[in-house]
Design a protein around this motif. Structure first.
Motif, short mmCIF file in Angstrom:
data_model
loop_
_atom_site.label_atom_id
_atom_site.label_comp_id
_atom_site.label_asym_id
_atom_site.label_seq_id
_atom_site.Cartn_x
_atom_site.Cartn_y
_atom_site.Cartn_z
N HIS A 1 42.79 39.91 45.86
CA HIS A 1 41.99 38.92 46.58
C HIS A 1 42.26 38.95 48.07
O HIS A 1 41.36 38.67 48.87
N HIS B 1 38.88 25.81 41.14
CA HIS B 1 37.65 26.49 40.72
C HIS B 1 36.83 25.59 39.80
O HIS B 1 35.64 25.37 40.04
N HIS C 1 42.58 39.71 37.40
CA HIS C 1 43.17 38.37 37.23
C HIS C 1 44.27 38.41 36.17
O HIS C 1 44.36 39.34 35.40
#
Ligand code: C2O
Length: 297
Positions: A72, A198, A63
């Motif tokens: 991803h 998220h 990330h």
């Protein structure tokens, strides 16, 4: 070619296949690399400094750098192949949670059914249907009307995809090469709306906003993969928006590799260069309306 469909537009037949695939995933023995918790932990392993870079003491992290989109994409690719093989249907494709358009603003109903294998108890109870997603969320409830929320969401999307993401490095994030410290800097979309969706989905009453609101547990929620389907779709859309919006060409990026278990439980190594076009991975996205792209102010 497999077509990923909007999670709000799926047929009962699709839902039956998808929930059955998850039922099978959840019943694999926990030692199987395809198993539900193993799949979730793949995400954890690459986000919470579980690994060091080869032969160094430098933490490894996917990330907050240019690895975000391609890692991803490959993660979803193998997860999708595993689900497809568990139900013996090579045409099966993941859905995408179309949170950038009003028709996709709520938790997709198939994920909001407590009797479904796609349900997760660790979500914000205030954000169940028919609550509209806030792409600008930061742990406080807005009292916007749905119409006001639509305007906020459209302007967030326009800013993150258009005005603030005019170059590859602004969109993809900072370069991250062997020996670099982890997390040099995220691209626009990785922070918002990726990060805001998220935390909007996770439960703030849990210690770390589990499941979706923190990296180690996020992929325990099946909705993670629909969320990332949309993030992945935005990569494809961004490249159609013109100007300098093209893929990165740095060879350290293109030649970088990742390892995943495939649907046959084999560990395979894949390269970023092979993931730039979804067609190379034999999938594409259902065409849906993109309301924010028309924004002119
Ligand atoms: Cu690996 Cu949505 O984060």
């Amino acid at each position: 070619m497999r077509t990923r469909v909007s999670a709000h537009q799926v047929t009962p037949d699709y839902i039956a296949k998808y929930t059955e695939a998850y039922r099978r995933l959840r019943s694999l023995p926990s030692s199987d690399p395809r198993a539900y918790m193993m799949q979730a932990n793949v995400h954890c392993a690459f986000c919470d400094n579980a690994y060091d870079e080869n032969g160094t003491a430098v933490d490894y992290q996917v990330h907050n750098s240019w690895f975000f989109f391609p890692w991803h994409r490959w993660y979803l690719y193998f997860h999708e192949r595993i689900l497809a093989s568990l139900i013996g249907d090579d045409t099966f494709a993941l859905p995408f949670w179309n949170w950038d358009a009003p028709g996709g603003y709520t938790i997709p109903p198939m994920f909001d059914n407590p009797n479904s294998t796609l349900y997760d108890t660790k979500r914000n109870p205030l954000h169940r249907n028919p609550k509209v997603v806030d792409l600008d969320y930061s742990f406080s409830e807005s009292n916007r009307t749905p119409q006001q929320q639509l305007q906020v969401n459209n302007s967030v999307m326009y800013r993150q995809m258009v005005t603030a993401a005019k170059t590859p490095s602004l969109f993809f994030g900072q370069s991250y090469r062997q020996g670099d410290s982890p997390g040099p800097g995220a691209g626009t979309v990785e922070n918002t709306p990726h990060g805001t969706v998220h935390v909007w989905t996770g439960n703030p009453s849990n210690p770390n906003d589990e499941d979706m609101g923190t990296l180690y547990s996020a992929a325990r929620d099946p909705i993670f993969f629909a969320h990332h389907g949309n993030v992945d779709r935005l990569w494809s859309i961004w490249k159609t928006l013109g100007g300098r919006r093209t893929d990165l060409t740095d060879s350290d990026y293109l030649q970088a590799t990742f390892e995943f278990y495939d649907e046959n439980k084999n560990l395979v190594r894949v390269k970023i260069a092979d993931a730039l076009q979804t067609e190379n991975l034999r999938y594409n996205y259902q065409n849906v309306d993109i309301p924010w792209v028309r924004r002119t102010t």
